[in-house]
Design a protein around this motif. Structure first.
Motif, PDB file in Angstrom:
ATOM      1  N   LEU A 149      -9.791   1.960  -1.760  1.00 63.21           N
ATOM      2  CA  LEU A 149      -8.628   1.429  -2.474  1.00 63.21           C
ATOM      3  C   LEU A 149      -8.256   0.039  -1.965  1.00 63.21           C
ATOM      4  O   LEU A 149      -7.805  -0.818  -2.743  1.00 63.21           O
ATOM      5  CB  LEU A 149      -7.446   2.395  -2.337  1.00 63.21           C
ATOM      6  N   ARG A 150      -8.446  -0.190  -0.650  1.00 58.78           N
ATOM      7  CA  ARG A 150      -8.183  -1.550  -0.127  1.00 58.78           C
ATOM      8  C   ARG A 150      -9.161  -2.544  -0.739  1.00 58.78           C
ATOM      9  O   ARG A 150      -8.773  -3.672  -1.112  1.00 58.78           O
ATOM     10  CB  ARG A 150      -8.281  -1.549   1.399  1.00 58.78           C
ATOM     11  N   ARG A 151     -10.423  -2.154  -0.875  1.00 58.08           N
ATOM     12  CA  ARG A 151     -11.410  -3.035  -1.499  1.00 58.08           C
ATOM     13  C   ARG A 151     -11.076  -3.250  -2.979  1.00 58.08           C
ATOM     14  O   ARG A 151     -11.240  -4.354  -3.519  1.00 58.08           O
ATOM     15  CB  ARG A 151     -12.823  -2.437  -1.362  1.00 58.08           C
ATOM     16  N   LEU A 152     -10.583  -2.177  -3.636  1.00 55.93           N
ATOM     17  CA  LEU A 152     -10.220  -2.282  -5.040  1.00 55.93           C
ATOM     18  C   LEU A 152      -9.020  -3.211  -5.224  1.00 55.93           C
ATOM     19  O   LEU A 152      -8.901  -3.911  -6.244  1.00 55.93           O
ATOM     20  CB  LEU A 152      -9.914  -0.882  -5.599  1.00 55.93           C
ATOM     21  N   SER A 153      -8.124  -3.248  -4.217  1.00 54.11           N
ATOM     22  CA  SER A 153      -6.956  -4.125  -4.300  1.00 54.11           C
ATOM     23  C   SER A 153      -7.345  -5.593  -4.295  1.00 54.11           C
ATOM     24  O   SER A 153      -6.546  -6.463  -4.667  1.00 54.11           O
ATOM     25  CB  SER A 153      -6.004  -3.840  -3.126  1.00 54.11           C
ATOM     26  N   GLU A 154      -8.592  -5.882  -3.872  1.00 55.14           N
ATOM     27  CA  GLU A 154      -9.081  -7.258  -3.931  1.00 55.14           C
ATOM     28  C   GLU A 154      -9.480  -7.652  -5.354  1.00 55.14           C
ATOM     29  O   GLU A 154      -9.601  -8.826  -5.679  1.00 55.14           O
ATOM     30  CB  GLU A 154     -10.287  -7.424  -3.007  1.00 55.14           C
ATOM     31  N   VAL A 155      -9.675  -6.612  -6.220  1.00 47.68           N
ATOM     32  CA  VAL A 155     -10.044  -6.863  -7.625  1.00 47.68           C
ATOM     33  C   VAL A 155      -8.799  -6.921  -8.496  1.00 47.68           C
ATOM     34  O   VAL A 155      -8.638  -7.812  -9.339  1.00 47.68           O
ATOM     35  CB  VAL A 155     -11.003  -5.762  -8.123  1.00 47.68           C
ATOM     36  N   ILE A 156      -7.863  -5.967  -8.316  1.00 48.23           N
ATOM     37  CA  ILE A 156      -6.594  -5.936  -9.052  1.00 48.23           C
ATOM     38  C   ILE A 156      -5.485  -5.575  -8.065  1.00 48.23           C
ATOM     39  O   ILE A 156      -5.743  -4.972  -7.020  1.00 48.23           O
ATOM     40  CB  ILE A 156      -6.612  -4.908 -10.213  1.00 48.23           C
ATOM     41  N   ASP A 157      -4.270  -5.910  -8.403  1.00 48.00           N
ATOM     42  CA  ASP A 157      -3.134  -5.689  -7.513  1.00 48.00           C
ATOM     43  C   ASP A 157      -2.600  -4.272  -7.704  1.00 48.00           C
ATOM     44  O   ASP A 157      -1.791  -4.016  -8.606  1.00 48.00           O
ATOM     45  CB  ASP A 157      -2.038  -6.725  -7.793  1.00 48.00           C
ATOM     46  N   LEU A 158      -3.013  -3.345  -6.841  1.00 46.46           N
ATOM     47  CA  LEU A 158      -2.594  -1.959  -6.973  1.00 46.46           C
ATOM     48  C   LEU A 158      -1.144  -1.740  -6.553  1.00 46.46           C
ATOM     49  O   LEU A 158      -0.586  -0.667  -6.787  1.00 46.46           O
ATOM     50  CB  LEU A 158      -3.507  -1.045  -6.142  1.00 46.46           C
ATOM     51  N   ASP A 159      -0.525  -2.742  -5.923  1.00 48.21           N
ATOM     52  CA  ASP A 159       0.884  -2.602  -5.551  1.00 48.21           C
ATOM     53  C   ASP A 159       1.814  -2.920  -6.720  1.00 48.21           C
ATOM     54  O   ASP A 159       3.023  -2.647  -6.631  1.00 48.21           O
ATOM     55  CB  ASP A 159       1.218  -3.523  -4.375  1.00 48.21           C
ATOM     56  N   ASP A 160       1.264  -3.470  -7.814  1.00 49.38           N
ATOM     57  CA  ASP A 160       2.068  -3.824  -8.980  1.00 49.38           C
ATOM     58  C   ASP A 160       2.330  -2.544  -9.795  1.00 49.38           C
ATOM     59  O   ASP A 160       1.401  -1.935 -10.345  1.00 49.38           O
ATOM     60  CB  ASP A 160       1.323  -4.857  -9.824  1.00 49.38           C
ATOM     61  N   GLN A 161       3.609  -2.118  -9.893  1.00 51.89           N
ATOM     62  CA  GLN A 161       3.942  -0.890 -10.604  1.00 51.89           C
ATOM     63  C   GLN A 161       3.596  -0.964 -12.091  1.00 51.89           C
ATOM     64  O   GLN A 161       3.147   0.010 -12.689  1.00 51.89           O
ATOM     65  CB  GLN A 161       5.439  -0.585 -10.421  1.00 51.89           C
ATOM     66  N   ASP A 162       3.805  -2.126 -12.712  1.00 49.42           N
ATOM     67  CA  ASP A 162       3.468  -2.277 -14.124  1.00 49.42           C
ATOM     68  C   ASP A 162       1.967  -2.145 -14.346  1.00 49.42           C
ATOM     69  O   ASP A 162       1.509  -1.554 -15.342  1.00 49.42           O
ATOM     70  CB  ASP A 162       3.957  -3.633 -14.647  1.00 49.42           C
ATOM     71  N   LEU A 163       1.188  -2.709 -13.410  1.00 47.30           N
ATOM     72  CA  LEU A 163      -0.261  -2.626 -13.547  1.00 47.30           C
ATOM     73  C   LEU A 163      -0.729  -1.174 -13.398  1.00 47.30           C
ATOM     74  O   LEU A 163      -1.615  -0.718 -14.111  1.00 47.30           O
ATOM     75  CB  LEU A 163      -0.921  -3.519 -12.504  1.00 47.30           C
ATOM     76  N   ARG A 164      -0.111  -0.436 -12.478  1.00 49.59           N
ATOM     77  CA  ARG A 164      -0.455   0.980 -12.324  1.00 49.59           C
ATOM     78  C   ARG A 164      -0.155   1.745 -13.614  1.00 49.59           C
ATOM     79  O   ARG A 164      -0.947   2.586 -14.048  1.00 49.59           O
ATOM     80  CB  ARG A 164       0.337   1.592 -11.170  1.00 49.59           C
ATOM     81  N   LEU A 165       1.004   1.464 -14.208  1.00 47.69           N
ATOM     82  CA  LEU A 165       1.378   2.132 -15.451  1.00 47.69           C
ATOM     83  C   LEU A 165       0.376   1.821 -16.559  1.00 47.69           C
ATOM     84  O   LEU A 165      -0.047   2.716 -17.305  1.00 47.69           O
ATOM     85  CB  LEU A 165       2.786   1.710 -15.863  1.00 47.69           C
TER      86      LEU A 165
END
Length: 592
Positions: free
Chosen positions: A559-575
């Motif tokens: 998931l840390r590596r994936l966060s380099e591709v997209i911002d997983l901390d962004d709640q809107d992006l998760r939605l």
């Protein structure tokens, strides 16, 4: 005389000439004897090869693959080409004309035809048992009486292993009684039945009469639906269509096997018909009531303790003549009432016209809570006859519980506007019964949608829309169960609306899921699956790791590596990712 028949043997025995027809056209014409010996068309060859023989045994009968096409679909080609093993390219480009083979022989085939397959030596006949061996079945001095009537009077018969015994006799000679005794369905009054090496109760019967080989407890529609269910989903046809294929009306689906041929025989006859013999006991006499040649109904005499009068046929015919004008007026009035009800229901559903008057015609008060129910087939609108029948089932079911309702069919669906007395469990019980009976009669899968409780009759158009939306949900990829309530489908309705709005739109550049998918394609990662499991687990890393068969620390690293591709901390992006993954899953199910 013109003889029209499916039985080639009858034509060979009784006809001078034979014309073989297929898909609305003549394929061969010739004297019957030469046709039997030397057929001149592949279709005729197939028919003759499929005839069973009583003179020799065969491992299997040769059938003709495929089915007969519609005549309108083969006007510019050989109608038999798709089923013919001898076809050439010329058969698909033009309709072959009848050409002469001899002065009295014509064929619509362009080529010389291979003769029928000779199956005479396919398999040897069953061998008789050893000489001196005891009979397989021994019946001696068998007697059976019914009151004073003697059905069997000292019957003897022996059947050896490998033998086939034909039992013949006129009506009333005791054939059925003997068979019932052999099967254990009747107890003889005297004599013996011995089965060598076995229990007589193991004897089984192969029926040739449809009224006994078909389950008399099932309707024709239910029997056809059961057989049709064996086909694949793409090849499965509704019961109404199967009946129409053989020229029978949809109403036959509601008849029982024992009644179909009897009823058809009465409707075909211009005079009174004895359904079965003997006439002296349990008479069953019937006649069709006609008006200007059209059958409106029928009159039956089905029970009697004494023989009918000699002029019973004439009396029944006079009764049918007198009943015809009254029945015609009754049918006309019933049709008129049915059309009026259908028109009023349509206006009520569309919100056209005075609501109070429309409601009063169905016994519905204008200012009381109301519910709308829509019943339909899972694969789309049903035929009017099927939808009308389902509407009648709804009306009858609601009336049985004394629920005021307006019921009928509308645009390929059965529809009911139900008064406030319809509580949930009762209404769902009625609908469940309707779905089961509609499935038995017409095949396919039937579903129902129920609107939210409506304030009054003026909200019926909105209720119809809600019930239809609920039906769409349970018929689609979001569906769970056979009945959907609009007030319990909020999330599914939102997803369905979103799915339909986005399904055919081009993808937006840079949207989250496509970025992750592109990364997987370029670098061989498995981030889309990782996201799917993580989101499905409610962002719980240990649960998601278990689903992915990973250690929790390995998933955290991924998931840390994936966060380099997209911002997983962004709640809107998760939605957005969760919604995209859910819609992708639904789209995959819809395509299947």
């Amino acid at each position: 005389m013109l003889l029209i028949t499916h039985d080639l043997r009858v034509t060979f025995d009784f006809c001078d000439r034979v014309q073989v027809m297929y898909a609305g056209r003549v394929l061969e014409s010739r004297p019957s004897k030469s046709l039997a010996a030397d057929p001149g068309h592949p279709y005729t060859v197939g028919l003759i090869s499929a005839l069973p023989s009583v003179q020799r045994s065969t491992a299997r009968l040769e059938g003709i693959p495929g089915s007969v096409p519609r005549a309108a679909d083969v006007t510019d080609r050989c109608a038999f080409a798709d089923r013919c093993e001898q076809r050439g390219d010329d058969c698909l480009t033009a309709r072959p004309p009848l050409r002469p083979l001899a002065p009295d022989r014509q064929t619509a085939c362009l080529y010389d035809v291979a003769p029928p397959v000779d199956r005479e030596a396919d398999i040897p006949p069953p061998a008789a048992g050893p000489v001196g061996a005891p009979p397989l079945l021994r019946v001696e001095a068998l007697r059976k009486t019914y009151g004073k009537a003697v059905a069997l009077d000292g019957v003897d018969l022996h059947i050896k292993e490998g033998e086939r015994l034909g039992l013949v006799g006129e009506s009333g000679s005791g054939k059925t009684t003997l068979a019932r005794c052999l099967l254990g369905l009747a107890t003889p009054d005297g004599g013996t039945i011995e089965l060598h090496g076995g229990d007589p109760r193991q004897v089984q019967c192969v029926f040739q009469d449809p009224s006994t080989s078909l389950n008399p407890a099932m309707t024709v529609g239910a029997a056809l639906a059961e057989a049709a269910s064996m086909a694949g989903p793409k090849d499965r046809r509704p019961v109404v269509e199967l009946l129409e294929l053989v020229g029978l009306p949809a109403s036959y689906a509601r008849l029982r096997p024992a009644h179909v041929e009897e009823y058809a025989m009465v409707l075909r006859s211009e005079t009174a018909v004895w359904s079965y013999e003997p006439r002296e006991t349990l008479p069953r006499l019937a006649i069709a009531v006609r008006d200007r040649g059209q059958a409106l109904g029928s009159i039956w005499v089905v029970l009697g303790e004494r023989p009918l009068a000699p002029n019973a046929v004439d009396v029944l015919a006079e009764g049918a003549r007198l009943a015809a004008p009254y029945l015609a007026r009754f049918n006309l009035a019933a049709d008129h009432d049915r059309r009026i009800r259908a028109e009023r229901l349509s206006r009520l559903l569309q919100g056209v016209g005075p609501t109070r008057e429309l409601g009063d015609s169905f016994g519905l008060a204008p200012h009381v809570p109301t519910t709308v129910v829509v019943v339909g087939k899972a694969d789309g609108p049903a035929a009017d006859s099927a939808a009308s029948y389902a509407g009648d089932l709804l009306r009858a079911g609601l009336a049985a519980y004394r629920l005021r309702a307006a019921a009928g069919f509308h645009e390929g669906h059965a529809v009911a506007v139900v008064g406030a007395a319809a509580d949930g469990p009762v209404l769902e019980s009625i609908i469940t019964t309707v779905l089961a009976r509609a499935t038995d009669q017409f095949g396919g899968e039937w579903r129902a949608g129920i609107s939210r409780p409506l304030h009054d009759l003026s909200d019926v158009p909105a209720g119809l829309s809600q019930a239809q939306q609920a039906l769409d949900v349970v018929c689609g990829s979001f569906g769970k169960g056979n009945i959907g309530r609009h007030d319990q489908l909020a999330a599914s309705l939102f997803l369905l609306d979103t799915f339909q709005a986005m399904r055919f739109r081009p993808s937006l550049e840079g949207e989250p899921l496509s970025i992750v998918s592109d990364h997987d394609a370029r670098h061989g990662t498995d981030y889309v699956r990782t996201l799917r499991c993580w989101i499905a687990a409610g962002y719980d890393i240990p649960r998601a790791a278990e689903a992915l068969v990973l250690h929790s620390n390995s998933l955290r690293h991924r998931l840390r590596r994936l966060s380099e591709v997209i911002d997983l901390d962004d709640q809107d992006l998760r939605l957005a990712l969760a919604l995209q993954l859910r819609l992708q899953e639904i789209s995959t199910k819809s395509d299947e």
